[in-house]
Write an enzyme that holds these catalytic residues in place. Structure first.
Site, PDB file in Angstrom:
ATOM      1  N   LYS A  37       0.843  -1.209   0.000  1.00  0.00           N
ATOM      2  CA  LYS A  37       0.000   0.000   0.000  1.00  0.00           C
ATOM      3  C   LYS A  37       0.876   1.258   0.000  1.00  0.00           C
ATOM      4  O   LYS A  37       2.081   1.185   0.274  1.00  0.00           O
ATOM      5  CB  LYS A  37      -0.906  -0.028   1.243  1.00  0.00           C
ATOM      6  CG  LYS A  37      -0.155  -0.016   2.569  1.00  0.00           C
ATOM      7  CD  LYS A  37      -1.060  -0.358   3.756  1.00  0.00           C
ATOM      8  CE  LYS A  37      -0.298  -0.360   5.054  1.00  0.00           C
ATOM      9  NZ  LYS A  37      -1.101  -0.898   6.178  1.00  0.00           N
ATOM     10  N   TYR A 244      15.822  30.171   8.932  1.00  0.00           N
ATOM     11  CA  TYR A 244      14.613  30.831   9.431  1.00  0.00           C
ATOM     12  C   TYR A 244      14.596  30.830  10.947  1.00  0.00           C
ATOM     13  O   TYR A 244      14.958  29.822  11.582  1.00  0.00           O
ATOM     14  CB  TYR A 244      13.374  30.090   8.937  1.00  0.00           C
ATOM     15  CG  TYR A 244      13.067  30.307   7.473  1.00  0.00           C
ATOM     16  CD1 TYR A 244      12.741  31.572   6.996  1.00  0.00           C
ATOM     17  CD2 TYR A 244      13.092  29.245   6.588  1.00  0.00           C
ATOM     18  CE1 TYR A 244      12.443  31.761   5.650  1.00  0.00           C
ATOM     19  CE2 TYR A 244      12.791  29.420   5.248  1.00  0.00           C
ATOM     20  CZ  TYR A 244      12.466  30.691   4.783  1.00  0.00           C
ATOM     21  OH  TYR A 244      12.179  30.868   3.461  1.00  0.00           O
TER      22      TYR A 244
HETATM   23  C1  LIG Z   1      -0.384  -1.890   6.851  1.00  0.00           C
HETATM   24  C2  LIG Z   1      -0.959  -3.183   7.280  1.00  0.00           C
HETATM   25  C3  LIG Z   1      -0.143  -4.319   7.397  1.00  0.00           C
HETATM   26  C4  LIG Z   1       1.374  -4.256   7.329  1.00  0.00           C
HETATM   27  O1  LIG Z   1       1.829  -3.752   8.566  1.00  0.00           O
HETATM   28  P1  LIG Z   1       3.392  -3.530   8.876  1.00  0.00           P
HETATM   29  O2  LIG Z   1       3.409  -3.094  10.295  1.00  0.00           O
HETATM   30  O3  LIG Z   1       3.840  -2.449   7.957  1.00  0.00           O
HETATM   31  O4  LIG Z   1       4.066  -4.804   8.636  1.00  0.00           O
HETATM   32  C5  LIG Z   1      -0.747  -5.535   7.657  1.00  0.00           C
HETATM   33  N1  LIG Z   1      -2.089  -5.620   7.819  1.00  0.00           N
HETATM   34  C6  LIG Z   1      -2.899  -4.540   7.754  1.00  0.00           C
HETATM   35  C7  LIG Z   1      -4.355  -4.702   7.970  1.00  0.00           C
HETATM   36  C8  LIG Z   1      -2.362  -3.283   7.494  1.00  0.00           C
HETATM   37  O5  LIG Z   1      -3.163  -2.210   7.457  1.00  0.00           O
END
Ligand SMILES: *Cc1c(COP(=O)(O)O)cnc(C)c1O
Length: 347
Positions: A37, A244
């Site tokens: 994702k 800044y």
């Molecule tokens: C993002 C996500 C993962 C992966 O989690 P990590 O901590 O990045 O390994 C797995 N399951 C779900 C439902 C997620 O939203």
């Protein structure tokens, strides 16, 4: 080499593949899916997903149906699942692109009308997405459920009581709901041992080098190397301030280099006066405030010239290190990596 970008972001795909194999080993024969994702946590969904496919991954999770459609074009034969659920009114999109929704409510189960296989998520304690355990009895029978899943809230904390409770609640759901594969573990969950593994691991961050065991040494390797370009060097001869807000004073004899990486590139403003950059292996402190397109680093006594590159992210300043300095998590450092870098894929 003539370069016109402010930073060179190199991502080593062979390290991501090695991390995948390391996670497969940890799962000890259980299957391992991959979470890609948010543009593969900022590292680029196309090259990363192709590399993971090549390493043997077949089941891919993304958050949004839009991401699933994009991934379908990249990997025509992958098994693609949508964590965010069945978006109202868009069941046809899932069907057209052969995307498997994670059904997160009784209403979504109803809306899907058992078109094809789907996943079911049970909420075992995260209170984000999923069907409440007390509603399991209302799930209609005869569904074609592929992955029965849930998600840990505190797997990165050793022996957290909520994790133990979530494993118990999920074990009951596994007995109550018919399914093909059961999946509970994110990256950190995989390192909680066999009792958390069920049939399918579901790691994201660890593939990309983030430490899934923050209480101990990172078992993963960092695939990210970011070099920032030096665009001016200042030899200081009278006391003056930097950046800044004039938050930092330089004294005569000090030397400052301006690097063409700033908060618009995801180099968070909260790293101001906190982070370390490496100049040919020598630590140089970020001094003064991070601006949109630049940072200042103290290179007193070092060889540093305009046009040179310095290591902004690398072996001694990993995304997890930056996160610690900025008061955030490595996930946010990776997913913030900017679009202005010249990206180079290795391996
Ligand atoms: C993002 C996500 C993962 C992966 O989690 P990590 O901590 O990045 O390994 C797995 N399951 C779900 C439902 C997620 O939203």
């Amino acid at each position: 080499m003539f370069e016109t970008a402010g930073g060179l972001l190199s991502i080593d795909l062979s390290i991501i593949q090695a991390n995948y194999r390391r996670l497969c080993d940890e799962l000890n024969g259980k299957n391992c899916s991959v979470v890609v994702k948010a543009d593969a946590y900022g590292l680029g969904i196309e090259p990363v997903s192709k590399a993971l496919w090549e390493a043997g991954a077949r089941t891919f999770f993304v958050a949004l149906p839009d991401e699933g459609v994009e991934l379908r074009h990249i990997l025509p034969d992958a098994d693609i699942h949508i964590l965010g659920g069945l978006f109202k009114g868009s069941a046809d999109v899932y069907t057209t692109h052969n995307l498997v929704p994670v059904l997160n409510s009784l209403e979504q189960i109803q809306d899907w009308q058992n078109r094809a296989r789907a996943d079911i998520q049970v909420d075992t304690g995260m209170t984000r997405l999923g069907i409440a355990p007390q509603d399991i009895g209302q799930i209609p029978s005869g569904l074609n459920t592929d992955v029965l899943m849930s998600h840990f809230a505190c797997a990165d904390e050793r022996d957290h009581p909520l994790s133990i409770q979530q494993i118990e609640t999920f074990t009951q759901a596994v007995q109550q709901i018919e399914h093909t594969r059961a999946s509970l573990c994110n990256s950190a969950g995989i390192f909680l041992g066999e009792k958390a593994h069920f049939d399918l691991g579901r790691p994201g961050c660890s593939l990309y080098g983030i430490n899934p065991t923050p209480h101990t040494t990172n078992p993963m390797q960092n695939p990210v190397h970011l070099q920032g370009k030096v665009i001016q060097v200042h030899e200081i001869d009278t006391q003056q301030s930097v950046g800044y807000g004039a938050t930092y004073k330089l004294h005569a004899g000090q030397k400052l280099a301006t690097i063409a990486v700033g908060y618009a590139d995801g180099y968070l403003r909260s790293l101001s006066s906190k982070a370390t950059v490496y100049v040919e292996g020598q630590a140089a402190q970020v001094i003064g405030r991070v601006s949109m397109d630049a940072i200042g680093i103290d290179v007193s006594g070092m060889k540093c010239e305009e046009g040179q590159y310095v290591d902004v992210i690398g072996p001694n300043n990993t995304p997890d290190d930056l996160a610690k300095w900025a008061g955030t998590i490595g996930y946010e450092i990776l997913t913030s990596l900017g679009r202005r870098y010249k990206r180079i894929y290795k391996g």
